[in-house]
Design an enzyme around this catalytic site. Structure first.
Site, PDB file in Angstrom:
ATOM      1  CD  GLU A 196      -5.391   2.034  -0.699  1.00 40.09           C
ATOM      2  OE1 GLU A 196      -6.628   2.090  -0.738  1.00 40.09           O
ATOM      3  OE2 GLU A 196      -4.703   1.496  -1.582  1.00 40.09           O
ATOM      4  CD  GLU A 247      -0.504  -2.679  -2.390  1.00 37.89           C
ATOM      5  OE1 GLU A 247      -1.186  -2.352  -3.383  1.00 37.89           O
ATOM      6  OE2 GLU A 247      -0.938  -2.621  -1.227  1.00 37.89           O
TER       7      GLU A 247
HETATM    8  C1  GLA Z   1      -4.470  -1.369  -3.258  1.00 38.60           C
HETATM    9  C2  GLA Z   1      -4.528  -2.404  -2.141  1.00 38.60           C
HETATM   10  C3  GLA Z   1      -4.162  -3.777  -2.638  1.00 38.60           C
HETATM   11  C4  GLA Z   1      -4.826  -4.075  -3.971  1.00 38.60           C
HETATM   12  C5  GLA Z   1      -4.510  -3.002  -4.960  1.00 38.60           C
HETATM   13  C6  GLA Z   1      -5.138  -3.282  -6.302  1.00 38.60           C
HETATM   14  O1  GLA Z   1      -3.216  -0.969  -3.552  1.00 38.60           O
HETATM   15  O2  GLA Z   1      -3.695  -2.092  -1.066  1.00 38.60           O
HETATM   16  O3  GLA Z   1      -4.572  -4.711  -1.697  1.00 38.60           O
HETATM   17  O4  GLA Z   1      -6.206  -4.184  -3.795  1.00 38.60           O
HETATM   18  O5  GLA Z   1      -5.023  -1.800  -4.458  1.00 38.60           O
HETATM   19  O6  GLA Z   1      -5.065  -4.604  -6.655  1.00 38.60           O
END
Ligand code: GLA
Length: 331
Positions: A134, A241
């Site tokens: 990020e 994710e």
């Molecule tokens: C981001 C992070 C993850 C997690 C999500 C929310 O995407 O990369 O590690 O913390 O937020 O759970």
């Protein structure tokens, strides 16, 4: 009468690894689902800086080790998540006890020690790392996020982190991971970043598309455009994710005790179309990881609407496969 439920990971054996984010509790409470349907895990929080390294030089690997042991015992892959991120990194990395900024060279030493210790420990098990998470800004007029890493180390911090990671674990696949990765402005910035790094010879092997999506978007064509653009860089792609909220952005209801039939049908359609796209790009996509296992334990409960339950995964609160599961495995 029980119907035979196919294994998600086996059905996708010729496509890509099938992963789930786990934590110390869910490797016990969800172990049957994990063993049956997944062949890869990511620690939900347990490998983050603040979980491993709360005070300088004082590491606690107990939870991360438990997850790694579970994966090894069950022949699963492990994705490492994450090394350099502005969140869930303790304050002491950037600020001393008196509130003074830690000088850049010292922040760099801390980062190096941290990466050496963590990557070194899991060298034989973790095959891929989200090295930087990020770092791109969400605002249209800003390229990199104004993070403490950027302030301490300057714009070169991303490339440096990848070079460092590669020196420590030369066999690991190194990923840049981000969210809103299909949104055109941010997508183009991620593309630009990775293209620039690779043109400088920085070892970025993959782009992690987080995939925190919803019923309303991103559209399949937006996802396709992102996949096409990223894969044109010659990097691997992983969906790192994945979860699909059953709420439309405007839907702020908090009173639902269970999902509506319409929600479950729309969720099933979304998963069906999204996995059809993933299968189409199996030569670029090497892994798909869900951010959770079953709806009884999901970070989407209470986020972004406080007090609201969500049902974003393929297995329901009782660990039974949902309609969405059946659509993903029947093609
Ligand atoms: C981001 C992070 C993850 C997690 C999500 C929310 O995407 O990369 O590690 O913390 O937020 O759970």
């Amino acid at each position: 009468m029980t119907q035979e439920i196919p294994s998600l990971a086996k059905v996708y054996g010729d496509f890509f690894a099938m992963g789930a984010a786990v934590n110390r509790r869910t490797i016990d409470t969800h172990s049957e689902l994990l063993k049956t349907h997944f062949n890869s895990v990511t620690a939900e929080n347990e490998m983050k800086f603040e979980s491993l390294h709360r005070t300088r030089g004082d590491y606690d690997f107990s939870s991360a080790d438990a997850i790694v042991d579970f994966a090894v015992a069950n022949g699963m892959k492990v994705r490492g998540h994450t090394l350099v991120w502005h969140n869930q990194t303790p304050k002491w990395v950037f600020e001393d006890a008196d509130g003074h900024l830690v000088p850049g060279p010292e922040v760099e030493r801390i980062q190096k020690e941290h990466m050496e210790t963590v990557m070194g420990r899991y060298k034989d098990v973790v095959y891929a790392w989200d090295v930087v998470n990020e770092a791109i800004s969400d605002s249209d007029d800003e390229f990199l996020r104004n993070s403490p890493w950027l302030r301490a180390l300057g714009e070169g911090f991303i490339g440096d982190a990848f070079l460092r990671a590669h020196a420590i674990a030369p066999d690991a696949k190194l990923f840049y991971n981000d969210y809103n990765e299909t949104q055109p402005t941010k997508r183009d910035k991620i593309y630009r970043l990775v293209k620039q790094l690779r043109s400088e010879g920085v070892p970025v092997h993959g782009i992690g598309m987080q995939g925190h999506w919803g019923l309303g978007g991103p559209s399949v064509s937006e996802i396709r455009e992102a996949v096409e653009l990223y894969s044109s860089l010659g990097v691997e792609l992983q969906v790192t994710e994945l979860d699909i909220s059953v709420f439309e952005f405007e839907d702020r209801r908090t009173d639902l005790k269970s999902p509506t039939t319409e929600m479950m049908e729309r969720l099933a359609q979304r998963y069906e179309e999204i996995f059809a796209l993933f299968r189409e790009y199996k030569s670029s996509i090497t892994g798909v990881t869900f951010w959770g296992i079953a709806d009884d334990s999901t970070w989407k409960d209470g986020f972004p609407v406080r007090g609201r339950k969500d049902w974003p995964l393929l297995f329901d609160v009782n660990h039974e496969p949902k309609a969405a599961f059946h659509r993903v495995v029947n093609f």
